[in-house]
Design an enzyme around this catalytic site. Sequence first.
Site, PDB file in Angstrom:
ATOM      1  N   ILE A   1      -5.523  12.034   9.113  1.00  0.00           N
ATOM      2  CA  ILE A   1      -4.094  12.374   8.873  1.00  0.00           C
ATOM      3  C   ILE A   1      -4.206  13.282   7.665  1.00  0.00           C
ATOM      4  O   ILE A   1      -4.869  13.142   6.671  1.00  0.00           O
ATOM      5  CB  ILE A   1      -3.101  11.024   8.381  1.00  0.00           C
ATOM      6  CG1 ILE A   1      -3.206   9.918   9.399  1.00  0.00           C
ATOM      7  CG2 ILE A   1      -1.727  11.697   7.930  1.00  0.00           C
ATOM      8  CD1 ILE A   1      -2.421  10.432  10.738  1.00  0.00           C
TER       9      ILE A   1
ATOM     10  N   GLY B   1       0.934  -1.131   0.161  1.00  0.00           N
ATOM     11  CA  GLY B   1      -0.076   0.071  -0.045  1.00  0.00           C
ATOM     12  C   GLY B   1       0.911   0.937  -0.104  1.00  0.00           C
ATOM     13  O   GLY B   1       0.488   2.146   0.565  1.00  0.00           O
TER      14      GLY B   1
ATOM     15  N   GLY C   1      -0.621   5.012  -1.466  1.00  0.00           N
ATOM     16  CA  GLY C   1      -1.449   5.496  -0.777  1.00  0.00           C
ATOM     17  C   GLY C   1      -0.915   6.787   0.176  1.00  0.00           C
ATOM     18  O   GLY C   1       0.098   7.237   0.088  1.00  0.00           O
ATOM     19  N   GLN C   2      -1.774   7.510   0.718  1.00  0.00           N
ATOM     20  CA  GLN C   2      -1.612   8.778   1.449  1.00  0.00           C
ATOM     21  C   GLN C   2      -0.658   8.714   2.465  1.00  0.00           C
ATOM     22  O   GLN C   2       0.564   9.138   2.250  1.00  0.00           O
ATOM     23  CB  GLN C   2      -2.936   9.255   2.145  1.00  0.00           C
ATOM     24  CG  GLN C   2      -2.672  10.677   2.642  1.00  0.00           C
ATOM     25  CD  GLN C   2      -3.529  11.045   3.881  1.00  0.00           C
ATOM     26  OE1 GLN C   2      -4.167  10.217   4.664  1.00  0.00           O
ATOM     27  NE2 GLN C   2      -3.575  12.374   4.156  1.00  0.00           N
TER      28      GLN C   2
ATOM     29  N   TYR D   1     -15.331  -0.755   8.251  1.00  0.00           N
ATOM     30  CA  TYR D   1     -14.177  -0.340   8.460  1.00  0.00           C
ATOM     31  C   TYR D   1     -13.531  -0.225   9.972  1.00  0.00           C
ATOM     32  O   TYR D   1     -12.575  -1.153  10.210  1.00  0.00           O
ATOM     33  CB  TYR D   1     -13.926   0.990   7.860  1.00  0.00           C
ATOM     34  CG  TYR D   1     -12.549   1.595   8.210  1.00  0.00           C
ATOM     35  CD1 TYR D   1     -11.365   1.117   7.448  1.00  0.00           C
ATOM     36  CD2 TYR D   1     -12.253   2.817   9.022  1.00  0.00           C
ATOM     37  CE1 TYR D   1     -10.086   1.590   7.670  1.00  0.00           C
ATOM     38  CE2 TYR D   1     -11.137   3.289   9.396  1.00  0.00           C
ATOM     39  CZ  TYR D   1      -9.809   2.839   8.740  1.00  0.00           C
ATOM     40  OH  TYR D   1      -8.559   3.462   8.880  1.00  0.00           O
TER      41      TYR D   1
ATOM     42  N   LYS E   1     -11.032  -3.144  11.811  1.00  0.00           N
ATOM     43  CA  LYS E   1      -9.863  -2.511  12.547  1.00  0.00           C
ATOM     44  C   LYS E   1      -9.990  -3.212  14.118  1.00  0.00           C
ATOM     45  O   LYS E   1      -9.103  -3.687  14.567  1.00  0.00           O
ATOM     46  CB  LYS E   1      -9.923  -1.072  12.539  1.00  0.00           C
ATOM     47  CG  LYS E   1      -9.440  -0.583  11.129  1.00  0.00           C
ATOM     48  CD  LYS E   1      -7.879  -0.916  10.793  1.00  0.00           C
ATOM     49  CE  LYS E   1      -7.478  -0.328   9.331  1.00  0.00           C
ATOM     50  NZ  LYS E   1      -6.214  -0.827   8.990  1.00  0.00           N
TER      51      LYS E   1
ATOM     52  N   ASP F   1       2.391  -2.148  -4.327  1.00  0.00           N
ATOM     53  CA  ASP F   1       0.900  -1.816  -4.325  1.00  0.00           C
ATOM     54  C   ASP F   1      -0.032  -2.218  -5.618  1.00  0.00           C
ATOM     55  O   ASP F   1       0.869  -2.986  -6.388  1.00  0.00           O
ATOM     56  CB  ASP F   1       0.747  -0.072  -4.493  1.00  0.00           C
ATOM     57  CG  ASP F   1      -0.663   0.339  -3.937  1.00  0.00           C
ATOM     58  OD1 ASP F   1      -1.721  -0.181  -3.928  1.00  0.00           O
ATOM     59  OD2 ASP F   1      -0.474   1.260  -3.012  1.00  0.00           O
ATOM     60  N   ILE F   2      -1.200  -2.334  -5.619  1.00  0.00           N
ATOM     61  CA  ILE F   2      -1.801  -2.898  -6.678  1.00  0.00           C
ATOM     62  C   ILE F   2      -1.880  -2.176  -8.035  1.00  0.00           C
ATOM     63  O   ILE F   2      -1.907  -2.869  -9.057  1.00  0.00           O
ATOM     64  CB  ILE F   2      -3.304  -3.191  -6.244  1.00  0.00           C
ATOM     65  CG1 ILE F   2      -4.185  -4.162  -7.077  1.00  0.00           C
ATOM     66  CG2 ILE F   2      -4.115  -1.617  -6.111  1.00  0.00           C
ATOM     67  CD1 ILE F   2      -4.685  -5.215  -6.310  1.00  0.00           C
ATOM     68  N   ARG F   3      -1.399  -0.987  -7.664  1.00  0.00           N
ATOM     69  CA  ARG F   3      -1.194  -0.314  -9.192  1.00  0.00           C
ATOM     70  C   ARG F   3       0.128   0.774  -8.909  1.00  0.00           C
ATOM     71  O   ARG F   3       0.356   0.889  -7.617  1.00  0.00           O
ATOM     72  CB  ARG F   3      -2.093   0.633  -9.783  1.00  0.00           C
ATOM     73  CG  ARG F   3      -2.869   1.770  -8.717  1.00  0.00           C
ATOM     74  CD  ARG F   3      -4.371   2.168  -9.375  1.00  0.00           C
ATOM     75  NE  ARG F   3      -5.123   0.987  -9.344  1.00  0.00           N
ATOM     76  CZ  ARG F   3      -5.996   0.885  -8.301  1.00  0.00           C
ATOM     77  NH1 ARG F   3      -5.690   1.358  -7.343  1.00  0.00           N
ATOM     78  NH2 ARG F   3      -7.070  -0.105  -8.285  1.00  0.00           N
TER      79      ARG F   3
HETATM   80  C1  AKB Z   1     -11.221   7.653   7.876  1.00  0.00           C
HETATM   81  O1  AKB Z   1     -11.622   8.431   8.022  1.00  0.00           O
HETATM   82  O2  AKB Z   1     -11.730   6.451   7.331  1.00  0.00           O
HETATM   83  C2  AKB Z   1      -9.616   7.215   8.210  1.00  0.00           C
HETATM   84  C3  AKB Z   1      -9.522   7.044   9.755  1.00  0.00           C
HETATM   85  C4  AKB Z   1      -9.786   7.789  10.805  1.00  0.00           C
HETATM   86  O3  AKB Z   1      -9.105   5.918   9.936  1.00  0.00           O
HETATM   87  N1  AKB Z   1      -8.908   8.610   7.963  1.00  0.00           N
END
Ligand code: AKB
Length: 319
Positions: free
Chosen positions: A173, A9, A12-13, A143, A147, A35-37
């Site tokens: 971030i 990854g 990514g950012q 998400y 996590k 990464d995937i691309r």
């Molecule tokens: C999101 O907004 O999904 C992320 C996070 C807080 O993990 N930036």
Amino acid sequence: MKKKILIIGACGQIGSELTLKLRDINGQNSIIASDIREGNKELMKSGPFELVNAIDYNSILTIVEKHQITEIYLMAAMLSATGEKFPDKAWELNMNSLFNVLNLAKEGKIQKVFWPSSIAVFGPSTPQENTPQETIMEPTTVYGISKQAGERWCEYYHNKYGVDVRSIRYPGIISWKTNPGGGTTDYAVEIYHEAILNGNYTCFLSENTKLPMMYMDDAIEATMKIMDAEPDTIKIRSSYNLAAISFTPKEIAAEIKKSIPNFQITYQPDSRQQIADSWPKSIDDTKAREHWGWKHTFDLKKMTNTMLENLQIKNSKKL
Ligand code: AKB
């Protein structure tokens, strides 16, 4: 054995800036980006790159063996807002990629793992101010659920198989080099771009939505610090709370106005408001500070000045 890091990854950012920083410190050939691309020109020119599918164990194993990798930073994930649109895909990517990397460590093919968790592990029943390290966690996004489950698995692999896995719960971030994608905290990056380009911004969160945030340099510093710490200082093997600043859209807009007095903000909350409302407003990260010496250096003012200055320069180069 010489340290050799694989970043999954890397485009990514966070991955892109982490890759560049680790290459500065360790030398370009010690850090394999994947990464995937392919990513931006700066990243692609800066050292070795491999295409990888994070949910395919064999594709990671091939790279680990080819480059004699000792550590993996798993930065690939589907974030909160996109995850709500594609729940199955979010679960598949976020969980399977983690199992692939944890299993490589369990099998002794790598020695150390970094895996980012998030403030999304918390939910509406969590105390919202100064959220403690250990507290009620009932996340309501896919998400967040991935996590939280991931945190449990990290601790399990550490306790059961001795896997040296280290993790922090990133807040939102903020950075000017690479855009985030699909998160609920993304407004705090978009607002700076729009302030420079158009002088106004329509925010998808309401004006008093306070969320924990952090400037990229601090996030990178925390990531390197926890990975460099002696193993016995890492007393939490699920994931550490990590904090820097908390602010609302109204407060960040007021800070931008100090440099761009005509800047205007309007508010049109969408489905991301509900996600933001379920997350903490501020985080207690005492344990990260005590255990491995974490401290942040960017406040809202310093971050705003840095963002605006760098985006001005970046945009003037495009003209
Ligand atoms: C999101 O907004 O999904 C992320 C996070 C807080 O993990 N930036």
